[in-house]
Write a protein that holds these residues in place. Structure first.
Motif: not given
Length: 369
Positions: A56-67
């Motif tokens: 994919x072109x973009x990936x963004x790390x976040x706090x958890x899967x629900x978020x």
């Protein structure tokens, strides 16, 4: 305890930690020497590595899967008055995220073999208020994304992948997370790619959606102390990102080990009442879980527990019948495949370091039942 009576854990995170401990502690030491704990180079590096792997072109790390799910829905403009079609046979967070943005979950029935949402059932519940389809790649088995994409395109709907249980799975030739408008991953420790705490990831190839996700992840900010909307504090920790980069290097090896364990199970269960999990016609199962069907599921689980063998009942009740969604009006029998599978499915131990001997101990109990 003798080898013959030794139990089998549902999963083995201790051995996993021990095998990676030195590399991870060294990475933490490097981060500590720079005081780089929030976002920074470790998160940026993992995001790029995830993009390269997923396609994919973009990936963004976040706090958890629900978020990851909540931010995806928000970034795609879904909110009050909207309906999102999803599976009732999944962890609660899938539907919960829809409710958290003010939309209404609409449940479609599932396929009795793949356990994934049925495209035909999806088409049957589309209304004028439907804004998106949210399939779940359940247990690591990819949903039929080609058919779901066709349905979504025909009705002008967004397509959001819940890939929490399926890092590295393939639908057709594409890796999950690259096939929808967004892909949502959880790095809960028990996942195919798991960290040692909470973590999540959103993927997209839409530039506008990516920019919106960036704002939402960090309090709706477009610059320091400058906010254009209400967002979230949902950032992947740098120490977890460093671990995920280490683990990503061996993800193909880990998936192949899971698939080997699954093939051992298939062979050992051939002449039992247990129905092994199906494989995708076109794609790759990642085997986050090895979930069977059995006509006497409760008795089987009791026998396995008595033998000190870990199991999990995924899932004992469909989301459409959970108390929190009684107001939606679903009744037993409305989604018959889901209702039936909730009485028959049982998840058996599976993890990359599992031995053939451990598989045989599990199956010996199943043969007795």
């Amino acid at each position: 305890m003798s080898k013959q009576t030794e139990g089998v854990p549902y999963l083995d995170l201790v051995s996993d930690f021990q095998s990676l401990r030195d590399d991870w502690i060294a990475a933490i030491d490097r981060l500590g020497s720079k005081a780089a704990f929030i976002l920074g180079d470790a998160v940026t590096q993992f995001q790029q590595e995830a993009c390269d792997y997923i396609g994919c072109k973009h990936a963004l790390g976040v706090a958890n899967g629900t978020d990851a799910l909540v931010l995806s829905l928000r970034a795609l403009g879904i909110g009050p008055g909207d309906e999102v079609i999803t599976s009732p046979f999944t962890f609660f967070a899938t539907a919960e995220a829809i409710s958290l943005v003010g939309a209404t979950p609409v449940f479609a029935d599932i396929n009795e073999f793949s356990f994934n949402i049925s495209p035909a059932s999806v088409k049957a519940v589309i209304t004028d208020n439907t804004r998106a389809i949210l399939p779940v790649h359940i247990f690591g088995h990819p949903a039929n994304m080609a058919e779901l994409r066709a349905v979504a395109d025909a009705h002008g709907l967004k397509l959001i992948e819940d890939a929490a249980q399926a890092f590295g799975a393939k639908s057709g030739d594409g890796i999950v997370g690259s096939l929808g408008d967004t892909g949502c991953f959880s790095f809960y420790p028990a996942k195919v790619l798991g960290c040692y705490g909470d973590g999540g990831l959103v993927t997209t190839s839409d530039e506008g959606v990516y920019e919106h996700l960036q704002r939402l992840r960090n309090h709706g900010a477009v610059a320091a102390f400058t906010h254009t909307e209400i967002g979230y504090n949902s950032r992947l920790d740098a120490v977890q990102a460093a671990l995920l980069s280490i683990k990503l290097k061996k993800i193909e090896e880990d998936i192949e080990k899971r698939r080997q364990v699954a093939s051992w199970y298939d062979e050992a269960l051939e002449e039992t009442d247990a129905m092994p999990p199906a494989r995708p016609d076109h794609g790759r199962h990642a085997f986050n879980l090895y979930t069977i069907r059995h006509p006497r599921r409760n008795a089987l689980r009791q026998a396995l527990g008595d033998a000190n063998i870990g199991t999990n009942q995924c899932y004992p009740q469909g989301l459409h019948l959970q108390q929190v969604y009684h107001h939606l009006g679903y009744k037993p029998g409305d989604l018959p495949v889901t209702d039936q599978l909730c009485t028959e499915t049982l998840s058996l131990p599976i993890f990359p370091g599992m031995s053939r001997e451990q598989v045989e101990r599990v199956c010996e109990v199943i043969r007795k039942v």
